[in-house]
Design an enzyme around this catalytic site. Structure first.
Site, PDB file in Angstrom:
ATOM      1  N   HIS A 326      -0.334 -11.783   5.931  1.00  0.00           N
ATOM      2  CA  HIS A 326      -1.027 -10.769   6.651  1.00  0.00           C
ATOM      3  C   HIS A 326      -1.160 -11.576   8.042  1.00  0.00           C
ATOM      4  O   HIS A 326      -1.894 -10.601   8.560  1.00  0.00           O
ATOM      5  CB  HIS A 326      -2.360 -10.613   5.620  1.00  0.00           C
ATOM      6  N   ASP A 362       5.057  -8.675  -2.385  1.00  0.00           N
ATOM      7  CA  ASP A 362       3.634  -8.800  -2.634  1.00  0.00           C
ATOM      8  C   ASP A 362       3.110  -7.471  -2.738  1.00  0.00           C
ATOM      9  O   ASP A 362       3.652  -6.374  -2.218  1.00  0.00           O
ATOM     10  CB  ASP A 362       3.005  -9.199  -1.602  1.00  0.00           C
ATOM     11  N   HIS A 364       0.425  -5.936  -1.732  1.00  0.00           N
ATOM     12  CA  HIS A 364      -0.034  -5.576  -0.391  1.00  0.00           C
ATOM     13  C   HIS A 364       0.993  -5.653   0.661  1.00  0.00           C
ATOM     14  O   HIS A 364       1.848  -6.584   0.712  1.00  0.00           O
ATOM     15  CB  HIS A 364      -1.212  -6.584  -0.125  1.00  0.00           C
ATOM     16  N   ASP A 453       1.143 -10.558  -7.111  1.00  0.00           N
ATOM     17  CA  ASP A 453      -0.011  -9.796  -7.345  1.00  0.00           C
ATOM     18  C   ASP A 453       0.258  -8.402  -7.851  1.00  0.00           C
ATOM     19  O   ASP A 453      -0.537  -7.542  -8.043  1.00  0.00           O
ATOM     20  CB  ASP A 453      -0.944  -9.793  -6.160  1.00  0.00           C
TER      21      ASP A 453
END
Length: 578
Positions: A326, A362, A364, A453
């Site tokens: 991120h 991931d 996200h 995740d």
């Protein structure tokens, strides 16, 4: 930031309503703001800081940073406010940090975006501004937080309602055994003779010192035990350190970081060493050890990439934190400080790789990695993530985000439209999108931003990928770049899920894992729709996808797109000429 790329989710309005638990405990990472929904900034000792007035966080002190000299402020990111919609389990606490009453069985009846990590555990009964809380009027209820996944549970419940782990169960058994063997493990040196096909692992216990210092009633999901759990699992499986080469730790240099981030960003992270604790966003914390931990993580990733490209090792696993995907050109967010995958990609190119593939699984979207490389056609970025029309953190990663300028077509986003996505959807996307594009791109090294995740039982991702699914995806990626594969840990917050998943991935790197099956996966209806959407968009950049899309459309009884018809005709004419 590219014009065709949405910025991370922004606040909708001023102060958000607070979330309540749903039957499926799904939630994300968010940032506090001032009362009008805009981030507030000042400066402390030359570091950008956020003034603490009117914040959306449940705890007014949450957004503060304590400097060594006692001054208070908060390091602020530049230009991004991260938020999303979700339903979360939670309990409210007042200004003194004491736990307040909560109803862990109520479902959220609100759809506003803009919650903070506090909202995973705390909520306000009022829709309006929460500055008029009366903590003394609330009833304290007993609850416990799951050691495995950090989710809150009422005291009378004996098993976690999110991951089913038993109250008080021991998750880190075996880490002491790992520590003993790790202390005696030999590090790779320039003169170390390594057997062909070696697997290297990057790890250093100093990265465990990066932790949230501020005392709160709820644990932060990105915590040191994530690394301990994986290390203990690898040791129990007899894999690490016994079967792997150990890369010596090295802090990344400022010069290397400036190839990825702005000088302001690098300096803001470095300044955290002068503070007891600080926050880039309301849930992206730092303490005085975080700058070193972030530089160690990036340094290990860079050196692993160099070792793989040079041929000294066949593949590697970076057991590192804080995570990185991120972190963009100029901002830290989403628990990430420096972008480890981006640093590794550029290190690989410096070591001789011309083309680098980054696959990000991931849950996200890796908005930072996409931003860094969106105009670079020598780095292909492919991400599979929950998106839900931009309502899942960080809100970026729509299928139409394909890169800019010379980089068009070199950002490939596979955005799931819902939670609960499992092995079959991921494998189907690999078979029909990831591998065909990767084969045409022909990378010299493949880097995986391996967040776990999306794993079953993760409190943030709420998806259903199993350790076998991660093993299969890793096996499939070994066919790319002649097996030169670097796995970098990103997210993943259920300790049992991440440890078992990471162990299966490393087994594949060692050649002990099962080969992936060649049979066709059966996707869900939503998974099929997502893959068809991606193929429709990406076929203009990757002609190899045209027949794949046509075949799937025929199976689904759908009409060929105009572009698909034109491309098929052109390909047929070429075949006739040849």
């Amino acid at each position: 930031m590219a014009s065709d790329m949405r910025p991370p989710n922004s606040k909708k309005g001023g102060v958000p309503s607070h979330a309540r638990v749903s039957d499926q405990a799904c939630h994300d990472k968010f940032q506090s703001c001032d009362g009008d929904g805009k981030p507030s900034r000042a400066a402390v000792n030359g570091v950008s800081v956020k003034e603490n007035h009117g914040t959306c966080s449940s705890n007014p002190d949450h957004a503060g940073a304590v400097l060594v000299d006692g001054a208070k402020g908060s390091i602020a990111q530049s230009g991004h406010v991260d938020s999303a919609d979700y339903d979360c389990a939670g309990c409210l606490h007042g200004e003194n940090g004491s736990p307040m009453a909560c109803d862990l069985q109520q479902e959220s009846d609100r759809d506003q975006a803009g919650h903070t990590l506090d909202d995973l555990f705390f909520f306000d009964d009022e829709e309006e501004d929460d500055i008029d809380w009366e903590p003394s009027a609330r009833i304290v209820e007993n609850r416990w937080f799951c050691t495995n996944c950090t989710m809150p549970n009422m005291d009378e419940v004996t098993h976690c309602q999110n991951c089913n782990d038993h109250k008080g169960s021991e998750v880190l058994a075996g880490y002491d055994v790992f520590q003993a063997s790790f202390a005696q493990a030999a590090l790779i040196s320039a003169d170390t003779a390594l057997p062909p096909g070696s697997t290297a692992i990057g790890f250093d216990e100093q990265m465990l010192l990066h932790s949230e210092v501020e005392i709160k009633p709820n644990p932060h999901p990105e915590r040191p035990n994530r690394l301990r759990a994986i290390a203990a699992s690898l040791a129990a499986a007899g894999i690490f350190p016994s079967k792997c080469a150990l890369v010596p730790p090295r802090e990344i240099t400022k010069k290397e970081l400036l190839m990825v981030h702005t000088s302001d960003h690098v300096e803001s992270v470095e300044q955290t060493k002068n503070m007891l604790y600080s926050y880039f966003t309301s849930d992206t914390y730092a303490n005085k050890e975080s700058a070193r931990a972030a530089k160690l993580a990036a340094g290990l990733c860079a050196d692993l990439a160099s070792l793989i490209v040079s041929g000294r090792v066949n593949n590697g696993f970076a057991l590192v934190r804080p995570p990185g995907h991120h972190a963009g050109v100029k901002q830290a967010m989403g628990f990430c400080l420096h972008n480890n995958a981006a640093v590794a990609a550029l290190a690989a190119q410096k070591a001789g790789a011309k083309k680098v593939l980054i696959v990000d699984w991931d849950v996200h979207h890796g908005n930072g990695t996409q931003e860094i490389f969106e105009g670079n056609k020598s780095v292909l970025y492919i991400s599979l993530h929950r998106h839900e029309d931009g309502n899942f953190y960080p809100g970026t990663g729509a299928a139409h985000e394909v890169g800019v300028l010379d980089g068009q077509g070199f950002s490939v986003n596979i955005p799931w439209s819902c939670g609960g996505v499992g092995d079959d959807d991921y494998i189907f996307a690999f078979q029909h999108v990831v591998l065909p594009i990767a084969a045409e791109f022909a990378p010299d090294i493949t880097i995986v931003s391996a967040g776990f995740d999306a794993a079953r039982g993760d409190p943030l991702g709420c998806c259903d990928v199993t350790p076998a699914g991660y093993s299969q995806m890793t096996s499939m990626l070994t066919t790319c770049s002649e097996g030169r594969l670097l796995i970098i840990l990103e997210g993943g917050y259920n300790l049992r899920s991440i440890s078992s998943s990471a162990t299966e991935v490393v087994k594949v790197l060692l050649g002990d894992g099962p080969c992936y099956g060649k049979g066709a996966a059966a996707p869900s209806k939503e998974g099929m729709q997502t893959v068809l959407q991606v193929l429709e968009i990406q076929q203009q950049y990757w002609p190899v996808l045209v027949p794949i899309l046509a075949s799937l459309q025929a199976q689904q009884g759908l009409a060929l797109s105009k572009y698909g018809k034109e491309t098929q005709t052109a390909l047929h004419l070429i075949e006739l000429v040849n």
